[in-house]
Design an enzyme around this catalytic site. Structure first.
Site, PDB file in Angstrom:
ATOM      1  N   THR A  99       1.121  -0.928  -0.184  1.00  0.00           N
ATOM      2  CA  THR A  99       0.045  -0.292  -0.276  1.00  0.00           C
ATOM      3  C   THR A  99       1.093   1.120   0.111  1.00  0.00           C
ATOM      4  O   THR A  99       2.111   1.173   0.555  1.00  0.00           O
ATOM      5  CB  THR A  99      -1.300  -0.486   0.942  1.00  0.00           C
ATOM      6  OG1 THR A  99      -1.517  -1.108   0.868  1.00  0.00           O
ATOM      7  CG2 THR A  99      -1.890   1.132   1.672  1.00  0.00           C
TER       8      THR A  99
ATOM      9  N   GLU B  38      -0.348  -5.255   5.956  1.00  0.00           N
ATOM     10  CA  GLU B  38       0.870  -5.451   5.441  1.00  0.00           C
ATOM     11  C   GLU B  38       1.349  -6.795   5.746  1.00  0.00           C
ATOM     12  O   GLU B  38       2.318  -7.232   5.735  1.00  0.00           O
ATOM     13  CB  GLU B  38       1.778  -4.069   5.091  1.00  0.00           C
ATOM     14  CG  GLU B  38       0.729  -3.133   4.294  1.00  0.00           C
ATOM     15  CD  GLU B  38       1.617  -1.800   4.391  1.00  0.00           C
ATOM     16  OE1 GLU B  38       1.627  -0.930   3.032  1.00  0.00           O
ATOM     17  OE2 GLU B  38       1.752  -1.249   5.355  1.00  0.00           O
TER      18      GLU B  38
ATOM     19  N   LYS C 286       6.820   1.065   8.782  1.00  0.00           N
ATOM     20  CA  LYS C 286       5.778   1.046   8.006  1.00  0.00           C
ATOM     21  C   LYS C 286       4.295   1.807   8.445  1.00  0.00           C
ATOM     22  O   LYS C 286       4.423   1.417   9.709  1.00  0.00           O
ATOM     23  CB  LYS C 286       6.087  -0.481   7.102  1.00  0.00           C
ATOM     24  CG  LYS C 286       7.014  -0.445   6.225  1.00  0.00           C
ATOM     25  CD  LYS C 286       6.876  -1.681   5.473  1.00  0.00           C
ATOM     26  CE  LYS C 286       5.501  -2.229   4.724  1.00  0.00           C
ATOM     27  NZ  LYS C 286       4.925  -0.930   4.083  1.00  0.00           N
TER      28      LYS C 286
HETATM   29  C1  5RP Z   1       1.528   1.499   4.148  1.00  0.00           C
HETATM   30  C2  5RP Z   1       3.027   1.779   4.066  1.00  0.00           C
HETATM   31  C3  5RP Z   1       4.254   2.476   3.355  1.00  0.00           C
HETATM   32  O1  5RP Z   1       3.887   1.661   2.321  1.00  0.00           O
HETATM   33  C4  5RP Z   1       4.035   3.466   3.216  1.00  0.00           C
HETATM   34  O2  5RP Z   1       4.340   4.796   3.813  1.00  0.00           O
HETATM   35  C5  5RP Z   1       5.502   4.111   2.367  1.00  0.00           C
HETATM   36  O3  5RP Z   1       4.556   4.484   1.659  1.00  0.00           O
HETATM   37  P1  5RP Z   1       5.246   5.494   0.205  1.00  0.00           P
HETATM   38  O4  5RP Z   1       5.238   5.103  -0.907  1.00  0.00           O
HETATM   39  O5  5RP Z   1       3.777   6.271  -0.466  1.00  0.00           O
HETATM   40  O6  5RP Z   1       5.786   6.824   0.520  1.00  0.00           O
HETATM   41  O7  5RP Z   1       3.799   1.432   5.070  1.00  0.00           O
HETATM   42  O8  5RP Z   1       0.834   1.379   5.311  1.00  0.00           O
END
Ligand code: 5RP
Length: 223
Positions: free
Chosen positions: A29, A103, A94
């Site tokens: 995500t 996740e 994360k």
């Molecule tokens: C979501 C996550 C995402 O993988 C993490 O926040 C990275 O996000 P982005 O790729 O938009 O920088 O852990 O729960």
């Protein structure tokens, strides 16, 4: 597309080269995972997927990928996901996108977990970023009071609910000198249903810096 976004896309494109026909793929995500979903769909492989959020499931389906209900899945071949911060030992934070519980469940079910990131996510120490914690709404005040012992500041995301119907707080100012103890403390606190520390789940990372992708393997030197 910003340079950072271009790097996210490059890392994603490199990672999806590991996917082969007949695999079951875990979709992460966030914005970097979205690049991976698009790159995967573009490869037109004969694969099935599971998604770590409703948003990623909707994106994947809109691009023609088959998305299974994870409730009926016990094992995934490869998971591909983003990170908020990652150190040289492939330990990561994360959950800025709030999907860290699903996740982690999907990462745990995956034979291999690959993360993808632009270079801004590299961190010498993980404690510099907020650590998201998912909390059962019933336990909100009791858990926040307990978390105040672990973090300098605990900030609830206003009006936010995860796909699981829970609230999320971000813990700022935490001691990253004892990560295993912190994980143990969070995991055994009743009312905490998930958190964003991934200490052992990640096998491989693709990190792009200014157009150059580096592949890191757990316990191995960059190549
Ligand atoms: C979501 C996550 C995402 O993988 C993490 O926040 C990275 O996000 P982005 O790729 O938009 O920088 O852990 O729960």
């Amino acid at each position: 597309m910003t340079d950072r976004d271009a790097d996210k896309r490059l890392a994603a494109i490199a990672a999806v080269q590991e996917i082969r026909d007949d695999m079951l793929v875990g979709l992460g995500t966030g914005s970097t995972a979205a690049h991976a979903i698009a790159a995967l769909a573009a490869r037109r492989l004969r694969i099935e997927t599971v998604a770590t959020s409703q948003a990623s499931a909707a994106l994947a389906e809109s691009l023609g990928l088959k998305v299974l209900d994870f409730a009926g899945v016990s094992r995934v071949d490869i998971g591909i996901d983003g990170v908020d911060a990652i150190d040289a030992r492939l330990r990561a934070v994360k959950g800025a996108g709030g999907a860290m519980l699903r996740e982690k469940v999907v990462a745990d079910a995956a034979d291999r977990m690959i993360v993808i990131a632009d270079g801004s996510k590299r961190a010498e120490r993980l404690g510099g970023v907020a650590l998201p914690v998912e909390i059962l709404p019933f336990a909100r005040s009791a858990v926040i009071a307990r978390l105040a012992h672990l973090f300098e500041r605990v900030v609830e995301r206003p009006g936010y609910r995860t796909d699981n119907g829970n609230i999320v707080v971000d813990g700022h100012g935490w001691d990253d000198g004892g990560l295993e103890a912190l994980v143990a403390g969070l995991s055994t606190l009743p009312g905490v249903v998930g958190h964003g520390l991934f200490l052992h789940e990640i096998d491989t990372a693709y990190i792009a810096d200014n157009g150059v992708v580096t592949r890191l393997e757990r316990g191995a030197k960059p190549r």
